[in-house]
Design an enzyme around this catalytic site. Structure first.
Site, short mmCIF file in Angstrom:
data_model
loop_
_atom_site.label_atom_id
_atom_site.label_comp_id
_atom_site.label_asym_id
_atom_site.label_seq_id
_atom_site.Cartn_x
_atom_site.Cartn_y
_atom_site.Cartn_z
CE LYS A 1 -3.47 -2.85 2.13
NZ LYS A 1 -4.67 -2.98 2.94
CG HIS B 1 -6.77 -3.34 -2.84
ND1 HIS B 1 -7.21 -2.51 -1.84
CD2 HIS B 1 -6.14 -4.38 -2.24
CE1 HIS B 1 -6.86 -3.04 -0.68
NE2 HIS B 1 -6.22 -4.17 -0.89
CD GLU C 1 -6.61 -0.45 1.31
OE1 GLU C 1 -5.53 -0.31 0.72
OE2 GLU C 1 -6.75 -1.20 2.31
#
Ligand code: PGA
Length: 253
Positions: free
Chosen positions: A12, A96, A98
């Site tokens: 990340k 993903h 996020e």
């Protein structure tokens, strides 16, 4: 053909290029050469080059966290499939949670990203998963089918052979709350059956499906023991080389 297990570390928005190098130098000696588990590191874009250099002549794979679906042009802040490839990556994530929930990637955007990634010659890990509200409302299956249908309908067998899937329940990501091995197995078995009905037995039997969401050294063994779980997409616990190496060790067949 048995599916080769894969443990992927999604860093990340963590680690500078220098921190990436320090990590990799500590991490490589911890890996057991006979492990029989594929290992993939997914640093932030600015660290890809450095990571690629440090991983040269190793079997550790390199991937990017996202890409944009256009090839080039006036798209400030975006990175193309070709750029990802040129940074030394063979893998990329698409969809993903996020990206979906923080940055607003729609199902349609994810579909286009998967297309760009596959056309760009990248092995693509499509991430799918339900939110807590969706699970409580018993919409898990319909959410998974919606995300899969949108991203994968119409793809050929050759494309599907370079695609993997990560089931990541949004409520388990970064929360410390892992899906139980049964919950993860049930969702992943459903995804595999969907592949069987939409494509072919070979796609269902050969597609790698990972679990993601608070994977740690303490739970990987029970997760990987499930028949349909082929590995893990690990966030927080991949940031420390020792903890990540222990997860890889725990995933060995
Ligand atoms: P986590 O993240 O392991 O920190 O829950 C997983 C992911 O987002 O891929």
């Amino acid at each position: 053909m048995p599916r080769t297990r894969l443990i992927a570390g999604n860093w990340k928005m963590n680690k500078t290029p220098q921190e990436t190098e320090t990590y990799i130098r500590a991490f490589l000696p911890l890996l057991n050469p006979g492990r029989n588990v594929d290992v993939l590191l997914i640093p932030a874009y600015p660290s890809l080059d450095r990571a690629g250099a440090c991983l040269q002549d190793t079997e550790v794979l390199l991937g990017a966290q996202d890409l944009f679906y256009e090839a080039s042009g006036a798209f400030t802040g975006a990175v193309s499939a070709e750029m990802v490839r040129a940074s030394g990556c063979t893998y990329v994530l698409a969809g993903h949670s996020e990206r979906r929930h923080v940055f607003g990637d729609t199902d349609e955007a994810v579909r286009r990203k998967v297309t760009a990634a596959l056309e760009g010659g990248l092995r693509t890990i499509l991430c799918v998963g339900e939110t807590l509200e969706e699970r409580k409302a018993e919409h898990t299956s319909s959410v998974l089918v919606r995300q899969l249908t949108s991203a994968l309908t119409g793809r050929g067998l050759a494309e599907m052979s370079t695609l993997s899937i990560a089931y990541e329940p949004v409520w388990a990501i970064g929360t410390g709350e892992t899906a139980t091995p049964d919950q993860a197995q049930d969702a992943i078995a459903e995804i595999r059956e969907w592949l069987r009905t939409q494509f072919a037995d070979v796609v269902a039997d050969e597609t790698l499906i990972l679990y993601g969401g608070s994977v740690k050294p303490a739970n990987i063994v029970d997760l990987i023991a499930q028949p349909d779980i082929d590995g893990g997409l690990v966030g927080g616990a991949s940031l420390d080389p020792e903890s990540f190496a222990r997860i890889i060790e725990g995933a060995a067949p």
